[in-house]
Design a protein around this motif. Structure first.
Motif, PDB file in Angstrom:
ATOM      1  N   MET A   1       0.843  -1.173   0.123  1.00 34.21           N
ATOM      2  CA  MET A   1       0.057   0.325  -0.045  1.00 34.21           C
ATOM      3  C   MET A   1       0.894   1.169   0.027  1.00 34.21           C
ATOM      4  N   LEU A   2       0.847   1.912  -0.467  1.00 39.38           N
ATOM      5  CA  LEU A   2       1.305   3.344  -0.710  1.00 39.38           C
ATOM      6  C   LEU A   2       1.236   4.110   0.356  1.00 39.38           C
ATOM      7  N   LYS A   3       2.478   4.516   0.954  1.00 38.43           N
ATOM      8  CA  LYS A   3       2.731   5.048   2.980  1.00 38.43           C
ATOM      9  C   LYS A   3       2.769   6.753   1.936  1.00 38.43           C
ATOM     10  N   THR A   4       2.773   7.714   2.793  1.00 38.29           N
ATOM     11  CA  THR A   4       2.306   8.889   2.665  1.00 38.29           C
ATOM     12  C   THR A   4       3.006   9.498   4.070  1.00 38.29           C
ATOM     13  N   LEU A   5       3.998  10.371   3.999  1.00 43.57           N
ATOM     14  CA  LEU A   5       4.853  11.141   4.402  1.00 43.57           C
ATOM     15  C   LEU A   5       3.669  12.577   4.305  1.00 43.57           C
ATOM     16  N   ILE A   6       2.719  13.888   5.769  1.00 44.61           N
ATOM     17  CA  ILE A   6       2.392  14.508   5.237  1.00 44.61           C
ATOM     18  C   ILE A   6       3.324  15.378   6.030  1.00 44.61           C
ATOM     19  N   SER A   7       3.653  16.171   5.938  1.00 47.09           N
ATOM     20  CA  SER A   7       4.570  17.304   6.234  1.00 47.09           C
ATOM     21  C   SER A   7       4.016  18.433   5.846  1.00 47.09           C
ATOM     22  N   ILE A   8       4.411  19.010   7.587  1.00 51.31           N
ATOM     23  CA  ILE A   8       3.062  20.475   7.791  1.00 51.31           C
ATOM     24  C   ILE A   8       4.289  21.874   8.403  1.00 51.31           C
ATOM     25  N   VAL A   9       3.886  22.187   6.721  1.00 56.30           N
ATOM     26  CA  VAL A   9       5.718  23.733   7.249  1.00 56.30           C
ATOM     27  C   VAL A   9       5.076  25.158   7.179  1.00 56.30           C
ATOM     28  N   GLY A  10       5.980  25.531   7.249  1.00 53.82           N
ATOM     29  CA  GLY A  10       5.300  27.214   8.202  1.00 53.82           C
ATOM     30  C   GLY A  10       6.209  28.102   8.828  1.00 53.82           C
ATOM     31  N   PRO A  11       5.490  29.225   8.881  1.00 55.63           N
ATOM     32  CA  PRO A  11       6.808  30.223   9.551  1.00 55.63           C
ATOM     33  C   PRO A  11       6.943  30.215  11.369  1.00 55.63           C
ATOM     34  N   THR A  12       7.473  30.377  11.567  1.00 61.70           N
ATOM     35  CA  THR A  12       7.834  29.859  13.304  1.00 61.70           C
ATOM     36  C   THR A  12       6.669  30.761  13.862  1.00 61.70           C
ATOM     37  N   ALA A  13       6.514  30.148  14.978  1.00 59.78           N
ATOM     38  CA  ALA A  13       5.142  31.053  16.107  1.00 59.78           C
ATOM     39  C   ALA A  13       3.234  30.886  15.729  1.00 59.78           C
ATOM     40  N   ILE A  14       3.347  29.996  14.111  1.00 66.46           N
ATOM     41  CA  ILE A  14       2.301  29.801  13.720  1.00 66.46           C
ATOM     42  C   ILE A  14       1.273  28.422  14.084  1.00 66.46           C
TER      43      ILE A  14
ATOM     44  N   HIS B   1       2.174   1.884  10.084  1.00 69.76           N
ATOM     45  CA  HIS B   1       1.648   3.212   9.452  1.00 69.76           C
ATOM     46  C   HIS B   1       1.265   3.639   8.338  1.00 69.76           C
ATOM     47  N   ASP B   2       0.935   3.896   7.332  1.00 73.23           N
ATOM     48  CA  ASP B   2       0.316   4.344   6.121  1.00 73.23           C
ATOM     49  C   ASP B   2       0.328   5.426   5.678  1.00 73.23           C
ATOM     50  N   ILE B   3       0.558   6.595   6.642  1.00 69.98           N
ATOM     51  CA  ILE B   3       0.594   7.581   6.848  1.00 69.98           C
ATOM     52  C   ILE B   3       1.500   8.294   7.978  1.00 69.98           C
ATOM     53  N   VAL B   4       2.087   8.889   8.406  1.00 76.47           N
ATOM     54  CA  VAL B   4       3.335   9.431   9.271  1.00 76.47           C
ATOM     55  C   VAL B   4       3.093  10.909   8.682  1.00 76.47           C
ATOM     56  N   VAL B   5       3.418  11.626   9.687  1.00 71.14           N
ATOM     57  CA  VAL B   5       3.405  13.175  10.584  1.00 71.14           C
ATOM     58  C   VAL B   5       5.137  13.696  10.503  1.00 71.14           C
ATOM     59  N   MET B   6       4.831  14.887   9.616  1.00 68.97           N
ATOM     60  CA  MET B   6       6.309  15.712   9.885  1.00 68.97           C
ATOM     61  C   MET B   6       5.665  16.810   9.494  1.00 68.97           C
ATOM     62  N   VAL B   7       7.247  17.663  11.027  1.00 68.00           N
ATOM     63  CA  VAL B   7       6.545  19.079  11.032  1.00 68.00           C
ATOM     64  C   VAL B   7       7.988  19.625  11.572  1.00 68.00           C
ATOM     65  N   GLY B   8       7.647  21.009  10.579  1.00 67.39           N
ATOM     66  CA  GLY B   8       8.286  22.324  11.195  1.00 67.39           C
ATOM     67  C   GLY B   8       8.848  22.993   9.887  1.00 67.39           C
ATOM     68  N   GLY B   9       9.999  24.045  11.067  1.00 61.70           N
ATOM     69  CA  GLY B   9      10.174  25.005   9.915  1.00 61.70           C
ATOM     70  C   GLY B   9      11.448  25.556   8.903  1.00 61.70           C
ATOM     71  N   SER B  10      12.344  24.408   9.660  1.00 65.46           N
ATOM     72  CA  SER B  10      13.871  24.595   8.451  1.00 65.46           C
ATOM     73  C   SER B  10      13.181  23.669   7.216  1.00 65.46           C
ATOM     74  N   GLY B  11      13.989  24.339   6.566  1.00 64.87           N
ATOM     75  CA  GLY B  11      13.206  24.175   5.028  1.00 64.87           C
ATOM     76  C   GLY B  11      14.268  23.221   4.681  1.00 64.87           C
ATOM     77  N   LEU B  12      15.858  23.384   4.939  1.00 61.26           N
ATOM     78  CA  LEU B  12      16.932  22.516   4.755  1.00 61.26           C
ATOM     79  C   LEU B  12      16.826  21.208   4.601  1.00 61.26           C
ATOM     80  N   TYR B  13      15.438  20.973   6.518  1.00 60.05           N
ATOM     81  CA  TYR B  13      16.113  19.525   6.596  1.00 60.05           C
ATOM     82  C   TYR B  13      14.951  18.998   6.263  1.00 60.05           C
ATOM     83  N   ILE B  14      13.651  19.671   5.616  1.00 59.01           N
ATOM     84  CA  ILE B  14      12.665  19.102   5.339  1.00 59.01           C
ATOM     85  C   ILE B  14      12.536  19.141   4.042  1.00 59.01           C
ATOM     86  N   ASP B  15      13.071  19.197   2.972  1.00 63.53           N
ATOM     87  CA  ASP B  15      13.693  18.857   1.693  1.00 63.53           C
ATOM     88  C   ASP B  15      14.787  17.492   1.395  1.00 63.53           C
ATOM     89  N   ALA B  16      15.479  17.644   2.973  1.00 65.39           N
ATOM     90  CA  ALA B  16      16.727  16.470   2.768  1.00 65.39           C
ATOM     91  C   ALA B  16      15.642  15.457   2.912  1.00 65.39           C
TER      92      ALA B  16
END
Length: 306
Positions: A1-14, A92-107
């Motif tokens: 089954m297709l695995k999905t990463l939900i990446s939640i991004v945005g500026p600090t304190a939002i 899990h078929d879905i995992v959540v990732m959260v953060g505002g460090s763009g370089l680390y997210i893209d990595a």
């Protein structure tokens, strides 16, 4: 089954933490933090680490798992995060990732860019320049050599500045010219949920957060770290300004105002970084969370159907 990463991004304190927990709780899954400032266990207040109550709601990974005395690069995080994701996707078929460090997210989602080997002499010379002329000299040099990357980079992070400059000086090409080249495809799909708000509201939330950090003991936390102020992990907003206060370079009121100003500037660079993702699901910080979850589910179903 297709695995999905939900990446939640945005500026600090939002409000990324609140949304990430709600989504992870809904899907009964874990959260991976991609906030590089929250990796270090000695830096809790100044990095807005989730509270003990928040951490207890759903399992979190990569929160305060390192010491400021450890060397931990974005490449190390990419490797560790991919290993952790592989393990989590077994259950899990879905995992959540959260953060505002763009370089680390893209990595994690895209993979790191491939850079040429650089003679160590360039880094040595740049570190000497930092020691003798200060971080402003590095900022001005990078702005001249690579204005495109200068807009995105954390101006207060000498490690990032030096890394970009050594590539520029060694190759004669802008650091940005090595970015965004084709990379290895990931064994999962990524859905990006980008939190947005009017800039004045973001800035107001930042100012309020800094005031809250001061009330919660940021001054005392920074004072305990002052002896180690030269470490790379501590070259970050919220600490460097207070170190200047401890040095006697400014008064406390000015240091706090500088934290607010530099955090607002950081948020502006975050907004610029995340703006490049045209496919992100954009949500306002005041949007109904259940509606956001519904829209996210639609994106997941679309990925399955594609």
């Amino acid at each position: 089954m297709l695995k999905t990463l939900i990446s939640i991004v945005g500026p600090t304190a939002i409000g990324k933490t609140k949304l990430a927990i709600a989504i992870a709780k809904h899907f009964k899954t874990d959260i991976i933090s991609s906030d590089s400032r929250q990796f270090y266990k000695e830096m809790k207040i100044g990095t807005a680490v989730p509270s003990e109550e928040e951490l207890s709601i759903v399992p979190h990974h990569f929160i305060q798992h390192k010491s400021i005395f450890d060397k931990y690069s974005v490449g190390d995080f990419e490797r560790d995060a991919l290993v952790k994701l592989e393990a989590l996707f077994e259950n899990h078929d879905i995992v959540v990732m959260v953060g505002g460090s763009g370089l680390y997210i893209d990595a994690v989602t895209l993979g790191l860019d491939d850079f040429p080997e650089v003679d160590p002499k360039f880094r040595k010379e740049l570190n000497l320049q930092l020691a003798e002329s200060g971080i402003t000299s590095l900022q001005k040099q990078l702005e001249a050599l690579d204005p495109e990357y200068y807009i995105k980079v954390d101006h207060m992070n000498p490690h990032r500045l030096i890394r970009a400059l050594e590539i520029c000086l060694a190759t004669g090409k802008p650091y940005s010219s090595f970015l965004n080249r084709p990379k290895q495809e990931r064994p999962f799909k990524t859905i990006t949920v980008q939190m947005t708000a009017d800039r004045p509201l973001i800035y107001e939330r930042i100012n309020n957060r800094v005031d809250g950090m001061i009330r919660d003991g940021l001054l005392e936390e920074a004072r305990e770290l002052y002896a180690h102020r030269s470490l790379n992990a501590l070259q970050t907003v919220g600490y460097t300004e207070l170190f200047h206060y401890f040095d006697g370079s400014c008064d406390l009121e000015f240091a706090i105002s500088e934290i607010k100003k530099n955090t607002r500037r950081f948020a502006k660079r975050q907004l610029t970084w995340f703006k490049k993702n045209d496919n992100a699901l954009k949500v306002d910080l005041n949007d109904n969370i259940l509606q956001v979850i519904t829209e996210t589910q639609k994106r997941i179903q679309k990925c399955k159907n594609d």
